[in-house]
Each structure stands twice: as C-alpha cells, then as structure tokens.
Design an enzyme around this catalytic site. Structure first.
Site, short mmCIF file in Angstrom:
data_model
loop_
_atom_site.label_atom_id
_atom_site.label_comp_id
_atom_site.label_asym_id
_atom_site.label_seq_id
_atom_site.Cartn_x
_atom_site.Cartn_y
_atom_site.Cartn_z
N CYS A 1 -19.03 -1.38 77.01
CA CYS A 1 -18.30 -0.02 76.33
C CYS A 1 -18.68 0.31 74.99
O CYS A 1 -18.09 -0.35 73.97
CB CYS A 1 -16.79 -0.08 76.41
SG CYS A 1 -15.98 1.57 75.85
N CYS B 1 -15.75 3.12 69.53
CA CYS B 1 -15.08 1.90 69.32
C CYS B 1 -15.98 0.72 69.05
O CYS B 1 -15.35 -0.43 68.86
CB CYS B 1 -14.28 1.57 70.73
SG CYS B 1 -15.18 1.26 72.03
#
Lengths: 215, 123
Positions: free
Chosen positions: A112, A117
């Site tokens: 991810c 993030c």
C-alpha cells in the site's frame, strides 16, 4: 493485530491530503501531460534515478540502532513511534509507525503506497512498481510469488506476513542483521540497510557490498 | 552515472541543493517530480537553458524568501509555472483551478486507492 485483508475502506474521509506544493506539482503534471509535453512514466523514471537522494532515509539508522542496542529494539517493538521520534525523526508522514521484525521463521512485507500514507521520510522514496495497483493486490494474494519475482526466494517453511498500511498506521520492516557484521559500527550497519529491505521486498545486504536498491 | 546524465544542464541551476557528490537532493518527493518535469521540458526544447536560469533567478531573488533557503523548490515551482504560462502552454487560472481540484481529489480518495483527478467531487 490484523496482518492482512483487513477492510479499511470504512475510513472514507481525510485519509489523504495534498499540501499546496504537492497539489501544484500535480496540476503542472496534469497540464503538461494533457498537452503531450511530458509522459508521467518518463517523469517517474527520472525521479527513480534520484531515489536515494529523496528524503532523509532515516529508517536505515533506526534499523542499525535496533541491531546494535537490544533496549532500543525492544522500545521499537513496543512503541515504534516514540522510539523513532527519540532519534529526532519526528513529524511528516513518519508519525504513527509500527516496526515489524523479520526472524528466522517469519518474513514481513508491507504493501500500500497508493495514497499518501507511505512514510518516505523514514523509508525513502517508494519504488515506482510499488505504486502499481496490480502489485498491491498480488502481494496480498501471493506474497511468495511476488517476492520470488524480486529475486527473493524464501524457503517454503518461512512464514510471510503481509502488512497493509492504514491511514493511521504505517510500517517499517526491521530486516534480520546479516551474518558477519559483529564488528561493525552503526554507520557501517546502516549502509547495509536498503530501502527494499525496510519494505520487505529485499533483505539487508551482506557486509562488503555498497547500499543500492534494485533499479 | 544515470542521474548525472539525465540532469546535465538543469543540475547547474542557480543555487541548486546538491549532495557531496554533486547530485541534486530533494527534501520531499514533489521536489524531485518538479525537477524531473523541468528536465523533460528542457530536453524537449520547450525552453532554453538561459530562459530557465533567468526565470528561476528572478524567483530566487524575490524579497521574502526564507533565510535557510528551505523554500528553494517553491521558487522552482513558481518559476516553472511562470515559464509555462508565459509560453502560453497554460494559464495561471487553469493551474490554480487544477491545484484546488487535486486537493479536493486527495481529500475525497479513501485510503488504499490511487489519488486520481477524477476523484474530485466537483469535476
């Protein structure tokens, strides 16, 4: 603590934020792409040549310190955010961190980086392929196969844990300390810690080689 | 080294922060993206080296800069924006609207999904 497949689409607002400068650069990129003057893939390729020049890459020092100082490793295990901040690496995307430790039995892989993030101030710039949606889904379904493609063949007996960052929590993999490094100081140890080893697509380098991630 | 080849003349930009080996260094990823776009436009002949250096210098010598020079790449982006508007590639208004659109798109994008301009609810 969940290790994979956890749904996180319930965080449906304020997961992502662009600073004024990030948004401005994206705006330039959109206009120039639309006019056919640049190609985002070519831009990524240029950026990637500077991957070791972006951000402070503080993670390597965090790893080296945890290899050298068992008390620090324990702190990192219990409270990575505090331990990392204690080195003066506070703020930015590094604020909520969890350290996952590779062991002889378990290898950790972080996925991810699609949104904002990715803790680049700790880990350095994410590799371009890492941002590709197929990588993320395949890494969750078949981590062993994906790692083999990256030249990292793990024995069948080794367990692989996949960690999917959430909006609140980002991960750093603490690779195993390479053999033959007993006499090395923290600076020399940090040089063995590649970005790929801190996201789990590689392992730390053996001593005697220079730090450099896969192209 | 690749990095040297790709950056040849842009790496001589006035005041550019560089590493001990002379390579450009970037505090944040957007800075590297802005640098890379400028490299490409220059390679394509969209503007000349002297046009770039002059525009960047004007931004760097504006009053009100941070004493520590940490806003170098903000000046860089301002110079790039000005150059592409002066060359009529786009307008300041378009850039401003797109900037706001990207910010709305980022806010509207759930975690784990790529941030795309289409995600701006007002588009």
């Amino acid at each position: 603590m969940t290790s994979h497949h956890h749904p996180h689409d319930d965080h449906d607002h304020h997961d992502n934020h662009f600073s004024d400068m990030q948004a401005r650069v994206k705006a330039l990129e959109s206009v120039l792409t639309e006019k056919g003057l640049i190609d985002p893939a070519a831009i990524d390729a240029i950026v990637e040549t500077y991957e070791t020049k972006v951000g402070p890459r503080n993670g390597a020092h965090v790893v080296a310190k945890s290899w050298s100082e068992p008390e620090f490793a324990e702190w990192l295990r219990l409270d990575a955010t505090g331990a990392i901040e204690s080195l003066g690496y506070a703020g930015r995307q590094g604020e909520h961190m969890r350290a996952v430790f590779n062991t002889p039995e378990t290898h950790n892989l972080v996925v991810c980086t699609l949104c904002s993030c990715y803790p680049w101030s700790v880990l350095g710039l994410p590799p371009v392929w890492y941002k590709a949606p197929p990588y993320r889904s395949r890494a969750v379904i078949d981590p062993r196969g994906v790692l083999e493609e990256f030249g990292l063949a793990l024995g069948a007996e080794k367990k692989i844990r996949v960690w999917d960052s959430t909006a609140e929590l980002r991960y750093i993999v603490i690779p195993e300390r390479p053999a033959g490094t007993d006499g090395l100081g923290q600076e020399a140890l940090a040089a063995l810690v590649t970005r790929d080893s801190m996201i789990g697509t590689g392992v730390a380098m053996p001593p005697g080689e220079h730090a450099g991630d896969r192209p | 080294m690749n990095a040297h080849e790709q950056s040849h003349s842009l790496a001589r930009s006035p005041g550019l922060p560089v590493s001990g080996e002379g390579d450009p260094v970037f505090a944040e990823p957007w800075q590297a993206e802005a640098f890379a776009m400028t490299v490409r436009l220059h390679e394509k002949g969209v503007f000349s080296w002297s046009e770039w250096a002059e525009t960047l210098s004007q931004e760097l010598y504006r009053p009100g800069r941070r004493p520590d020079g940490a806003d170098y790449y903000e000046c860089w982006v301002a110079a790039l924006s000005r150059l592409v508007t002066e060359l009529s590639i786009t307008s300041e208004g378009t850039l401003d609207r797109l900037t706001q659109s990207w910010q709305r798109a980022a806010e509207a994008t759930p975690h784990g999904h790529p941030i795309l301009l289409e995600n701006d609810p007002q588009r």
